[in-house]
Design a protein around this motif. Sequence first.
Motif, PDB file in Angstrom:
ATOM      1  N   THR A  76       0.837  -1.197   0.000  1.00 14.01           N
ATOM      2  CA  THR A  76       0.000   0.000   0.000  1.00 14.01           C
ATOM      3  C   THR A  76       0.874   1.249   0.000  1.00 14.01           C
ATOM      4  N   PRO A  77       0.652   2.177  -0.941  1.00 13.74           N
ATOM      5  CA  PRO A  77       1.483   3.386  -0.989  1.00 13.74           C
ATOM      6  C   PRO A  77       1.085   4.392   0.082  1.00 13.74           C
ATOM      7  N   LYS A  78       2.083   5.050   0.652  1.00 11.63           N
ATOM      8  CA  LYS A  78       1.878   6.133   1.604  1.00 11.63           C
ATOM      9  C   LYS A  78       2.704   7.323   1.132  1.00 11.63           C
ATOM     10  N   VAL A  79       2.077   8.495   1.075  1.00 13.60           N
ATOM     11  CA  VAL A  79       2.768   9.688   0.592  1.00 13.60           C
ATOM     12  C   VAL A  79       2.982  10.654   1.754  1.00 13.60           C
ATOM     13  N   PHE A  80       4.235  11.085   1.917  1.00  8.82           N
ATOM     14  CA  PHE A  80       4.644  11.994   2.984  1.00  8.82           C
ATOM     15  C   PHE A  80       5.059  13.320   2.364  1.00  8.82           C
ATOM     16  N   LEU A 107      -1.901  14.670   9.825  1.00  4.69           N
ATOM     17  CA  LEU A 107      -2.470  13.779   8.821  1.00  4.69           C
ATOM     18  C   LEU A 107      -3.576  14.460   8.024  1.00  4.69           C
ATOM     19  N   GLY A 108      -3.676  14.080   6.747  1.00  4.85           N
ATOM     20  CA  GLY A 108      -4.846  14.441   5.970  1.00  4.85           C
ATOM     21  C   GLY A 108      -6.061  13.723   6.535  1.00  4.85           C
ATOM     22  N   TYR A 109      -7.241  14.260   6.249  1.00  2.78           N
ATOM     23  CA  TYR A 109      -8.461  13.763   6.887  1.00  2.78           C
ATOM     24  C   TYR A 109      -8.696  12.267   6.650  1.00  2.78           C
ATOM     25  N   THR A 110      -8.642  11.830   5.405  1.00  5.65           N
ATOM     26  CA  THR A 110      -8.942  10.436   5.088  1.00  5.65           C
ATOM     27  C   THR A 110      -7.917   9.494   5.694  1.00  5.65           C
ATOM     28  N   GLU A 111      -6.645   9.879   5.617  1.00  7.10           N
ATOM     29  CA  GLU A 111      -5.596   9.045   6.199  1.00  7.10           C
ATOM     30  C   GLU A 111      -5.774   8.938   7.710  1.00  7.10           C
ATOM     31  N   ASP A 152      -4.965  12.465   1.838  1.00  7.09           N
ATOM     32  CA  ASP A 152      -4.211  11.215   1.974  1.00  7.09           C
ATOM     33  C   ASP A 152      -2.783  11.421   2.473  1.00  7.09           C
ATOM     34  N   LEU A 153      -2.387  12.663   2.715  1.00  6.63           N
ATOM     35  CA  LEU A 153      -0.988  12.947   3.014  1.00  6.63           C
ATOM     36  C   LEU A 153      -0.651  12.843   4.498  1.00  6.63           C
ATOM     37  N   HIS A 154       0.665  12.667   4.750  1.00 10.05           N
ATOM     38  CA  HIS A 154       1.255  12.753   6.086  1.00 10.05           C
ATOM     39  C   HIS A 154       2.244  13.918   6.034  1.00 10.05           C
TER      40      HIS A 154
END
Length: 278
Positions: A76-80, A107-111, A152-154
């Motif tokens: 699963t990709p995670k974008v920082f 954190l972004g809302y969805t993440e 989706d961001l951190h």
Amino acid sequence: MKIGLWFRENRGAFAFAAVIMILGSFGYFALGAPAGMGGGTANGTMSKITGMTPAPVDPSVFDGITYKIAFTPDGTPKVFAHAKSNALANLSVAEGERIPDGNSMILGYTEGEMMKEEKLFAKPGDALTNFFGLDRIEIGGTFNRTGTFVDDLHFLSTHDYGNLTGEEGRVYSKLTPEKVPKLFYTLGVNETVPTKFVLAEGNMSGYSVHDLGGVDFYPIVLGANEAKMMREEGLFGTVGDEIRGFFGKNVVVVGVLETTNSSFDMMHVVPLNETQLG
């Protein structure tokens, strides 16, 4: 049949569609994602998230922003992201702080919602250990929903971003003339695709530069949510359609990804890096 030959043989059939796509492009570039189109939205929380009014994203957030992408053990990709503190201060928060300090992450809302569902944290101040190369990192807060890939961001501080294990330069963002942010992933024509990179439509055999009537068209693969939005705006209808003047390039849609409930759902995958795309 190669896309170039297929398109030339069917060019007349797409004349009307091209007009609709041109008209629809205004909505795509001016309005961004409609309500409910935030990337990475899990099926179980779609109705809750859709019912919220997205908060605007200050364009200054993307001034000088940098990204790293990393993958969980299951692919699963995670974008920082690392952004200027004074720009992040302009975003609205659902809870906690707006700006990451030397030991926290926003954190972004969805993440944030997804990580809560996975019991990774319950509230700001909770900490994660052994997190993508960081020994310990606290959850400083979560932003309100924006309806963009920001959800989706951190966001990390300079120190933690530098120490995080991930690839920099692979992911980048661009702003439309109306300052709507769009997320891109650079994938070379002959590169191996990531684990979660599975097409729902199309075929990667078409992922090459195509000569259509003497004009170069670059391949583009769209995330599931981004493709849905672009179809609703009339930018394209099916795999094989061309889009002219897309951030300064001509592209042909060669595939649409399966839903991943991750940042890939809002991604534009192209064989072009940040400096090559307008």
